[in-house]
Design a protein around this motif. Structure first.
Motif, PDB file in Angstrom:
ATOM      1  N   LEU A  13       7.651   5.965   2.009  1.00 34.82           N
ATOM      2  CA  LEU A  13       8.372   6.973   2.791  1.00 34.82           C
ATOM      3  C   LEU A  13       9.000   8.043   1.893  1.00 34.82           C
ATOM      4  O   LEU A  13       9.222   9.167   2.327  1.00 34.82           O
ATOM      5  CB  LEU A  13       9.458   6.310   3.641  1.00 34.82           C
ATOM      6  CG  LEU A  13       8.942   5.427   4.776  1.00 34.82           C
ATOM      7  CD1 LEU A  13      10.083   4.655   5.420  1.00 34.82           C
ATOM      8  CD2 LEU A  13       8.205   6.267   5.812  1.00 34.82           C
ATOM      9  N   LEU A  14       9.298   7.682   0.664  1.00 40.60           N
ATOM     10  CA  LEU A  14       9.879   8.602  -0.320  1.00 40.60           C
ATOM     11  C   LEU A  14       8.922   8.690  -1.504  1.00 40.60           C
ATOM     12  O   LEU A  14       9.131   8.056  -2.541  1.00 40.60           O
ATOM     13  CB  LEU A  14      11.258   8.103  -0.777  1.00 40.60           C
ATOM     14  CG  LEU A  14      12.304   7.917   0.318  1.00 40.60           C
ATOM     15  CD1 LEU A  14      13.530   7.217  -0.233  1.00 40.60           C
ATOM     16  CD2 LEU A  14      12.667   9.255   0.942  1.00 40.60           C
ATOM     17  N   PRO A  15       7.860   9.457  -1.370  1.00 42.22           N
ATOM     18  CA  PRO A  15       6.786   9.468  -2.372  1.00 42.22           C
ATOM     19  C   PRO A  15       7.237   9.781  -3.801  1.00 42.22           C
ATOM     20  O   PRO A  15       6.586   9.346  -4.748  1.00 42.22           O
ATOM     21  CB  PRO A  15       5.816  10.533  -1.863  1.00 42.22           C
ATOM     22  CG  PRO A  15       6.141  10.707  -0.422  1.00 42.22           C
ATOM     23  CD  PRO A  15       7.580  10.337  -0.251  1.00 42.22           C
ATOM     24  N   ASP A  16       8.315  10.505  -3.981  1.00 46.37           N
ATOM     25  CA  ASP A  16       8.776  10.792  -5.340  1.00 46.37           C
ATOM     26  C   ASP A  16       9.158   9.522  -6.091  1.00 46.37           C
ATOM     27  O   ASP A  16       9.140   9.500  -7.324  1.00 46.37           O
ATOM     28  CB  ASP A  16       9.972  11.751  -5.322  1.00 46.37           C
ATOM     29  CG  ASP A  16       9.575  13.170  -4.920  1.00 46.37           C
ATOM     30  OD1 ASP A  16       8.362  13.484  -4.942  1.00 46.37           O
ATOM     31  OD2 ASP A  16      10.475  13.960  -4.587  1.00 46.37           O
ATOM     32  N   THR A  17       9.484   8.461  -5.356  1.00 43.53           N
ATOM     33  CA  THR A  17       9.840   7.210  -6.023  1.00 43.53           C
ATOM     34  C   THR A  17       8.640   6.571  -6.707  1.00 43.53           C
ATOM     35  O   THR A  17       8.803   5.856  -7.692  1.00 43.53           O
ATOM     36  CB  THR A  17      10.470   6.196  -5.047  1.00 43.53           C
ATOM     37  OG1 THR A  17       9.526   5.880  -4.021  1.00 43.53           O
ATOM     38  CG2 THR A  17      11.751   6.729  -4.432  1.00 43.53           C
ATOM     39  N   VAL A  18       7.454   6.817  -6.200  1.00 48.56           N
ATOM     40  CA  VAL A  18       6.249   6.215  -6.782  1.00 48.56           C
ATOM     41  C   VAL A  18       6.084   6.653  -8.239  1.00 48.56           C
ATOM     42  O   VAL A  18       5.783   5.834  -9.113  1.00 48.56           O
ATOM     43  CB  VAL A  18       4.996   6.537  -5.944  1.00 48.56           C
ATOM     44  CG1 VAL A  18       3.735   6.048  -6.628  1.00 48.56           C
ATOM     45  CG2 VAL A  18       5.125   5.926  -4.554  1.00 48.56           C
ATOM     46  N   GLN A  19       6.307   7.913  -8.517  1.00 50.87           N
ATOM     47  CA  GLN A  19       6.197   8.403  -9.894  1.00 50.87           C
ATOM     48  C   GLN A  19       7.221   7.718 -10.791  1.00 50.87           C
ATOM     49  O   GLN A  19       6.897   7.295 -11.901  1.00 50.87           O
ATOM     50  CB  GLN A  19       6.371   9.918  -9.942  1.00 50.87           C
ATOM     51  CG  GLN A  19       6.208  10.477 -11.353  1.00 50.87           C
ATOM     52  CD  GLN A  19       6.378  11.995 -11.410  1.00 50.87           C
ATOM     53  OE1 GLN A  19       6.719  12.635 -10.429  1.00 50.87           O
ATOM     54  NE2 GLN A  19       6.130  12.551 -12.574  1.00 50.87           N
ATOM     55  N   ALA A  20       8.449   7.591 -10.311  1.00 53.36           N
ATOM     56  CA  ALA A  20       9.486   6.937 -11.098  1.00 53.36           C
ATOM     57  C   ALA A  20       9.140   5.468 -11.358  1.00 53.36           C
ATOM     58  O   ALA A  20       9.293   4.968 -12.475  1.00 53.36           O
ATOM     59  CB  ALA A  20      10.842   7.048 -10.389  1.00 53.36           C
ATOM     60  N   THR A 135      11.869  -5.232 -11.346  1.00 52.62           N
ATOM     61  CA  THR A 135      11.515  -6.334 -10.453  1.00 52.62           C
ATOM     62  C   THR A 135      12.608  -6.554  -9.420  1.00 52.62           C
ATOM     63  O   THR A 135      12.332  -6.675  -8.219  1.00 52.62           O
ATOM     64  CB  THR A 135      11.274  -7.627 -11.258  1.00 52.62           C
ATOM     65  OG1 THR A 135      10.130  -7.433 -12.097  1.00 52.62           O
ATOM     66  CG2 THR A 135      11.047  -8.821 -10.351  1.00 52.62           C
ATOM     67  N   ASN A 136      13.856  -6.603  -9.868  1.00 48.43           N
ATOM     68  CA  ASN A 136      14.970  -6.797  -8.936  1.00 48.43           C
ATOM     69  C   ASN A 136      15.076  -5.621  -7.963  1.00 48.43           C
ATOM     70  O   ASN A 136      15.413  -5.804  -6.791  1.00 48.43           O
ATOM     71  CB  ASN A 136      16.269  -7.027  -9.704  1.00 48.43           C
ATOM     72  CG  ASN A 136      16.401  -8.472 -10.140  1.00 48.43           C
ATOM     73  OD1 ASN A 136      16.758  -9.335  -9.354  1.00 48.43           O
ATOM     74  ND2 ASN A 136      16.086  -8.745 -11.398  1.00 48.43           N
ATOM     75  N   PHE A 137      14.759  -4.419  -8.414  1.00 50.23           N
ATOM     76  CA  PHE A 137      14.707  -3.237  -7.556  1.00 50.23           C
ATOM     77  C   PHE A 137      13.685  -3.457  -6.432  1.00 50.23           C
ATOM     78  O   PHE A 137      13.988  -3.296  -5.253  1.00 50.23           O
ATOM     79  CB  PHE A 137      14.352  -2.026  -8.433  1.00 50.23           C
ATOM     80  CG  PHE A 137      13.937  -0.787  -7.703  1.00 50.23           C
ATOM     81  CD1 PHE A 137      14.883   0.053  -7.129  1.00 50.23           C
ATOM     82  CD2 PHE A 137      12.596  -0.426  -7.620  1.00 50.23           C
ATOM     83  CE1 PHE A 137      14.496   1.213  -6.473  1.00 50.23           C
ATOM     84  CE2 PHE A 137      12.207   0.734  -6.973  1.00 50.23           C
ATOM     85  CZ  PHE A 137      13.157   1.556  -6.385  1.00 50.23           C
ATOM     86  N   PHE A 138      12.471  -3.842  -6.815  1.00 47.60           N
ATOM     87  CA  PHE A 138      11.434  -4.121  -5.825  1.00 47.60           C
ATOM     88  C   PHE A 138      11.876  -5.228  -4.866  1.00 47.60           C
ATOM     89  O   PHE A 138      11.682  -5.122  -3.656  1.00 47.60           O
ATOM     90  CB  PHE A 138      10.134  -4.581  -6.503  1.00 47.60           C
ATOM     91  CG  PHE A 138       9.287  -3.480  -7.043  1.00 47.60           C
ATOM     92  CD1 PHE A 138       8.800  -2.477  -6.235  1.00 47.60           C
ATOM     93  CD2 PHE A 138       8.950  -3.472  -8.388  1.00 47.60           C
ATOM     94  CE1 PHE A 138       7.993  -1.473  -6.741  1.00 47.60           C
ATOM     95  CE2 PHE A 138       8.140  -2.472  -8.903  1.00 47.60           C
ATOM     96  CZ  PHE A 138       7.669  -1.474  -8.085  1.00 47.60           C
TER      97      PHE A 138
END
Length: 154
Positions: A13-20, A135-138
């Motif tokens: 939903l927040l595609p900019d996060t994929v790059q990060a 990992t904890n973020f995911f």
């Protein structure tokens, strides 16, 4: 009972996060820590956090990378098994402490850090810490939004 996601995966939903996320993954995996160790700590943290999607994907990824069923089955009880090296044990202890920060007044005691530092360089320790944080973020995203593990047939 089949778990239903509350929303689509937030990273989608927040595609900019994929790059990060990809940059964090690349950084953690390029510092010299064995891929098998990164797979094991990812799996252990995900087990602790009850992230079914990450446990599933982590175990499958580890198996594709050559990890044995015996070791994968034993990750949750790594202290009581002979299947892990001293370096892996140090990384797993660090994974547990990093994941359970609120469980003790000194979240990552010196003895856990010092044992990890005996086996990993400063750069490798940085990679382990970044990978465990990722990992904890995911895990937190997936558990909060109830992202299910995919169904596999056959």
């Amino acid at each position: 009972m089949t778990m239903q996601a509350r929303i689509e995966n937030p990273a989608m939903l927040l595609p900019d996060t994929v790059q990060a996320i990809n940059l964090l993954y690349k950084a953690a995996h390029s510092a010299g820590v064995p891929a098998s160790t990164l797979e094991l700590v990812h799996l252990r943290a995900s087990q602790i956090n009850g992230c079914s999607a990450c446990v599933d994907s982590g175990a499958r990824s580890a198996r594709k990378s050559g990890e044995t069923e015996e070791r994968l089955f034993a990750v949750a009880a790594w202290r009581e098994t002979p299947y892990f090296t001293d370096a892996e044990r140090a990384a797993l202890a660090l994974a547990e402490a990093t994941t359970r920060l609120a469980d003790r007044s000194d979240p990552v005691p010196d003895e856990i850090w010092d044992e990890a530092a005996r086996h990993f360089s400063e750069k490798e320790l940085a990679a382990l810490v970044v990978w465990l944080a990722t990992t904890n973020f995911f895990n937190r995203i997936n558990a909060t939004t109830r992202q299910p593990a995919p169904q596999h047939w056959g």
